[in-house]
Write a protein that holds these residues in place. Structure first.
Motif, PDB file in Angstrom:
ATOM      1  N   GLU A  53       0.822  -1.207   0.000  1.00  0.00           N
ATOM      2  CA  GLU A  53       0.000   0.000   0.000  1.00  0.00           C
ATOM      3  C   GLU A  53       0.864   1.268   0.000  1.00  0.00           C
ATOM      4  OE1 GLU A  53      -2.754  -0.146   3.198  1.00  0.00           O
ATOM      5  OE2 GLU A  53      -3.909  -1.832   2.364  1.00  0.00           O
ATOM      6  N   ARG A  54       2.134   1.125   0.337  1.00  0.00           N
ATOM      7  CA  ARG A  54       3.039   2.270   0.342  1.00  0.00           C
ATOM      8  C   ARG A  54       3.749   2.452  -0.991  1.00  0.00           C
ATOM      9  NH1 ARG A  54       6.827   2.253   5.541  1.00  0.00           N
ATOM     10  NH2 ARG A  54       7.129   4.336   4.657  1.00  0.00           N
ATOM     11  N   TRP A  55       3.291   1.760  -2.016  1.00  0.00           N
ATOM     12  CA  TRP A  55       4.032   1.737  -3.270  1.00  0.00           C
ATOM     13  C   TRP A  55       4.263   3.121  -3.887  1.00  0.00           C
ATOM     14  CZ3 TRP A  55       7.604  -0.742  -5.397  1.00  0.00           C
ATOM     15  CH2 TRP A  55       7.884  -0.596  -6.754  1.00  0.00           C
ATOM     16  N   PRO A  56       3.312   4.066  -3.857  1.00  0.00           N
ATOM     17  CA  PRO A  56       3.587   5.386  -4.458  1.00  0.00           C
ATOM     18  C   PRO A  56       4.850   6.045  -3.918  1.00  0.00           C
ATOM     19  CG  PRO A  56       1.249   5.170  -4.016  1.00  0.00           C
ATOM     20  CD  PRO A  56       1.913   3.971  -3.399  1.00  0.00           C
ATOM     21  N   GLU A  57       5.071   5.980  -2.603  1.00  0.00           N
ATOM     22  CA  GLU A  57       6.280   6.581  -2.054  1.00  0.00           C
ATOM     23  C   GLU A  57       7.487   5.668  -2.207  1.00  0.00           C
ATOM     24  OE1 GLU A  57       5.622   5.459   2.664  1.00  0.00           O
ATOM     25  OE2 GLU A  57       4.670   7.256   1.831  1.00  0.00           O
ATOM     26  N   LEU A  58       7.250   4.326  -2.189  1.00  0.00           N
ATOM     27  CA  LEU A  58       8.351   3.389  -2.388  1.00  0.00           C
ATOM     28  C   LEU A  58       8.904   3.468  -3.800  1.00  0.00           C
ATOM     29  CD1 LEU A  58       7.028   0.209  -0.522  1.00  0.00           C
ATOM     30  CD2 LEU A  58       8.889   1.713   0.194  1.00  0.00           C
ATOM     31  N   ARG A  59       8.016   3.747  -4.770  1.00  0.00           N
ATOM     32  CA  ARG A  59       8.455   3.821  -6.161  1.00  0.00           C
ATOM     33  C   ARG A  59       9.510   4.915  -6.332  1.00  0.00           C
ATOM     34  NH1 ARG A  59       3.583   4.306  -9.996  1.00  0.00           N
ATOM     35  NH2 ARG A  59       3.258   6.110  -8.623  1.00  0.00           N
ATOM     36  N   ALA A  60       9.284   6.073  -5.703  1.00  0.00           N
ATOM     37  CA  ALA A  60      10.262   7.152  -5.788  1.00  0.00           C
ATOM     38  C   ALA A  60      11.561   6.773  -5.069  1.00  0.00           C
ATOM     39  CB  ALA A  60       9.673   8.430  -5.187  1.00  0.00           C
ATOM     40  N   PHE A  61      11.445   6.087  -3.945  1.00  0.00           N
ATOM     41  CA  PHE A  61      12.630   5.675  -3.191  1.00  0.00           C
ATOM     42  C   PHE A  61      13.462   4.678  -3.994  1.00  0.00           C
ATOM     43  CE2 PHE A  61      14.327   2.514  -0.079  1.00  0.00           C
ATOM     44  CZ  PHE A  61      15.370   3.291   0.394  1.00  0.00           C
ATOM     45  N   VAL A  62      12.793   3.697  -4.600  1.00  0.00           N
ATOM     46  CA  VAL A  62      13.502   2.703  -5.402  1.00  0.00           C
ATOM     47  C   VAL A  62      14.121   3.354  -6.640  1.00  0.00           C
ATOM     48  CG1 VAL A  62      13.206   0.604  -6.785  1.00  0.00           C
ATOM     49  CG2 VAL A  62      12.092   0.799  -4.557  1.00  0.00           C
ATOM     50  N   ALA A  63      13.431   4.330  -7.211  1.00  0.00           N
ATOM     51  CA  ALA A  63      13.994   5.038  -8.367  1.00  0.00           C
ATOM     52  C   ALA A  63      15.310   5.718  -8.015  1.00  0.00           C
ATOM     53  CB  ALA A  63      12.981   6.054  -8.886  1.00  0.00           C
ATOM     54  N   ASP A  64      15.423   6.251  -6.800  1.00  0.00           N
ATOM     55  CA  ASP A  64      16.673   6.881  -6.371  1.00  0.00           C
ATOM     56  C   ASP A  64      17.808   5.864  -6.230  1.00  0.00           C
ATOM     57  OD1 ASP A  64      15.367   9.296  -6.301  1.00  0.00           O
ATOM     58  OD2 ASP A  64      14.977   9.236  -4.133  1.00  0.00           O
ATOM     59  N   LEU A  65      17.456   4.589  -5.964  1.00  0.00           N
ATOM     60  CA  LEU A  65      18.473   3.554  -5.768  1.00  0.00           C
ATOM     61  C   LEU A  65      18.964   2.949  -7.083  1.00  0.00           C
ATOM     62  CD1 LEU A  65      16.999   1.577  -2.710  1.00  0.00           C
ATOM     63  CD2 LEU A  65      18.775   3.339  -2.686  1.00  0.00           C
ATOM     64  N   ARG A  66      18.410   3.398  -8.208  1.00  0.00           N
ATOM     65  CA  ARG A  66      18.804   2.818  -9.490  1.00  0.00           C
ATOM     66  C   ARG A  66      20.240   3.150  -9.874  1.00  0.00           C
ATOM     67  NH1 ARG A  66      13.293   3.805 -13.119  1.00  0.00           N
ATOM     68  NH2 ARG A  66      12.032   2.223 -12.052  1.00  0.00           N
TER      69      ARG A  66
END
Length: 489
Positions: A240-253
């Protein structure tokens, strides 16, 4: 709500460099858990090639021939191995979890090996192939199957030993989780068992953290990862936290490592179901059909062949039974009654008439031990279950199967559906001439709700655990149960 405030102070990294547990200092195998699937696949190919060499040499030694024809045998073995591994790989049977299920592996290997060999023989014209003799080919099939089954047993033993002894080579990871450390013990134990070594552990902020907090967390994670030897990054969080997790994971790319997402919480249950495609849409299969199309075809083929052979062999006895019924009492030879079948469809079941009455209405009385409605011949037919044999015709026309839940009269179906929860789930497969409940003594009348529920539990277990071997076992146990005569009157 912004994460950065005085009520929710930023949490620091926990166990940034985790101390290596004592068990990890033990000698490890030079194999990572991720490589198990590839090793098992390669072992199958090597086993089949070895079986080809052994069978060829044995055949040539027995017939006093020189070591010729080995090239043809190896070519045939390579094609057989390719077909086998493609079939097993398609159904995900090389995954470590599946390799631990020995009974399913044995059954799948037998079916896949037989299907592969028969297909290749049919395509290549094996019967007239000049390079391979029939005897050598059959020897290869038998030896190959035996070695494959022995290999599966060995793989299961070694895999279980590796998991219990934590022998897999270390895969270094960084774990980023939104779960409290007290609740994270289960995942940490699982990771350790499978050879994953946590080199650093970071805590995600509570739900709703802002960009500034995200950037600080990302910077700390990246700084830590660049100072240690790493293989993967694992993120454990609620989907359910995916909207904020998506941005966090994008930073880890920016990191040159794979990032694995482990879902937790109620929403994660959806991701445990298999995925399918519906046009361009990605779907989740919430309920699997009881049988795949291939399994349906195999079961139907067995039904047609088995019912046809049984009718041919029992034809004289069936004719004598028909004559005895006509001489014993007035009425037709056959009794037809409406029953509820596959998907709730109504069909007419065929039985030898065993009573003076032909009840088929909203109210039907079940037979009892001293039922006066039963004829003299009918009493013998019911006790031996010989009155059920005309249902072989129902099997041939597709309204029934040789094995499945026994169909009840429509009047009884309506009554039982109100008494027992999930009773209607029995209609997910074709009804059977015999079934799992019947070989466990659940025959005859059902005077109480407990008796109905017990029978339904057996039927639902059969539907959920269907296999070709289970059907064969039920068919073999049925004559024994008939001879015992439990609850048959």
């Amino acid at each position: 709500m912004n994460f950065v405030n005085r009520h929710f102070p930023e949490r620091e990294v926990t166990d940034r460099v985790s101390p290596e547990p004592a068990i990890s200092r033990q000698q490890k195998w030079p194999l990572r858990y991720d490589a198990v699937e590839h090793v098992a696949l390669g072992a199958d190919i090597a086993t089949i090639l070895f079986a080809s060499i052994v069978s060829t040499l044995l055949y040539q030694a027995q017939n006093g021939q020189a070591a010729a024809g080995l090239d043809n045998a190896l070519s045939f073995a390579l094609v057989s191995a390719a077909c086998l591994v493609c079939l097993l790989k398609t159904y995900g049977l090389y995954q470590p979890v599946e390799l631990l299920a020995l009974r399913n592996q044995m059954r799948a290997v037998c079916l896949a090996w037989t299907s592969s060999v028969l297909f290749i023989w049919a395509v290549s014209g094996f019967a007239t192939h000049p390079g391979i003799s029939k005897q050598a080919g059959l020897l290869f099939v038998v030896i190959g199957l035996g070695l494959l089954l022995a290999e599966r047993w060995g793989v299961k033993v070694l895999l279980g030993r590796a998991l219990s002894g934590r022998k897999f080579a270390n895969t270094n990871i960084v774990l980023i989780s939104d779960q409290p450390l007290s609740k994270n013990v289960g995942l940490s134990e699982t990771l350790s068992m499978h050879g994953y070594f946590v080199k650093g552990r970071f805590s995600l902020p509570p739900f709703g953290f802002g960009p500034a907090c995200r950037r600080r967390l990302t910077a700390r994670v990246i700084d830590h990862i660049r100072t240690c030897q790493l293989d993967q990054v694992v993120v454990e969080a609620d989907p359910e936290r995916w909207p904020e997790l998506r941005a966090f994971v994008a930073d880890l790319r920016v990191l040159p490592f794979p990032i694995i997402f482990v879902p937790v919480g109620t929403t994660s249950e959806l991701l445990r179901h298999p995925k399918r495609s519906l046009g361009s849409a990605v779907c989740v299969e919430l309920q699997r059909g009881p049988l795949t199309p291939l399994e349906c075809a195999i079961k139907r083929m067995i039904d047609v062949i088995g019912a046809g052979l049984a009718l041919a062999m029992l034809a004289p006895l069936l004719a004598l039974t028909a004559v005895a019924i006509k001489l014993d009492s007035r009425g037709p030879v056959f009794f037809r009654q409406q029953r509820c079948g596959f998907n709730g469809r109504i069909f007419l079941i065929r039985k030898f008439r065993t009573m003076h009455v032909l009840e088929d209405g909203p109210v039907i009385l079940q037979a009892n031990r001293a039922d006066r409605r039963v004829t003299r011949v009918g009493r013998w037919l019911r006790r031996t279950s010989f009155d059920e044999l005309p249902q072989l015709l129902n099997v041939l026309d597709g309204s029934m199967s040789l094995v499945g839940p026994r169909p009840h009269a429509v009047a009884h179906d309506n009554e039982f559906d109100k008494l027992v929860r999930n009773y209607a789930l029995r209609h997910r497969v074709r009804p059977g001439l015999t079934g799992w409940a019947q070989v466990h003594g659940c025959r005859g009348p059902t005077p109480t709700a407990v008796a109905v529920e017990t029978r339904v539990q057996y039927d639902l277990w059969y539907i959920d655990n269907w296999s070709l071997g289970l059907d064969i076992a039920i068919l073999l146990r049925t004559p024994v149960e008939v001879l015992r005569g439990r609850n048959a009157y």
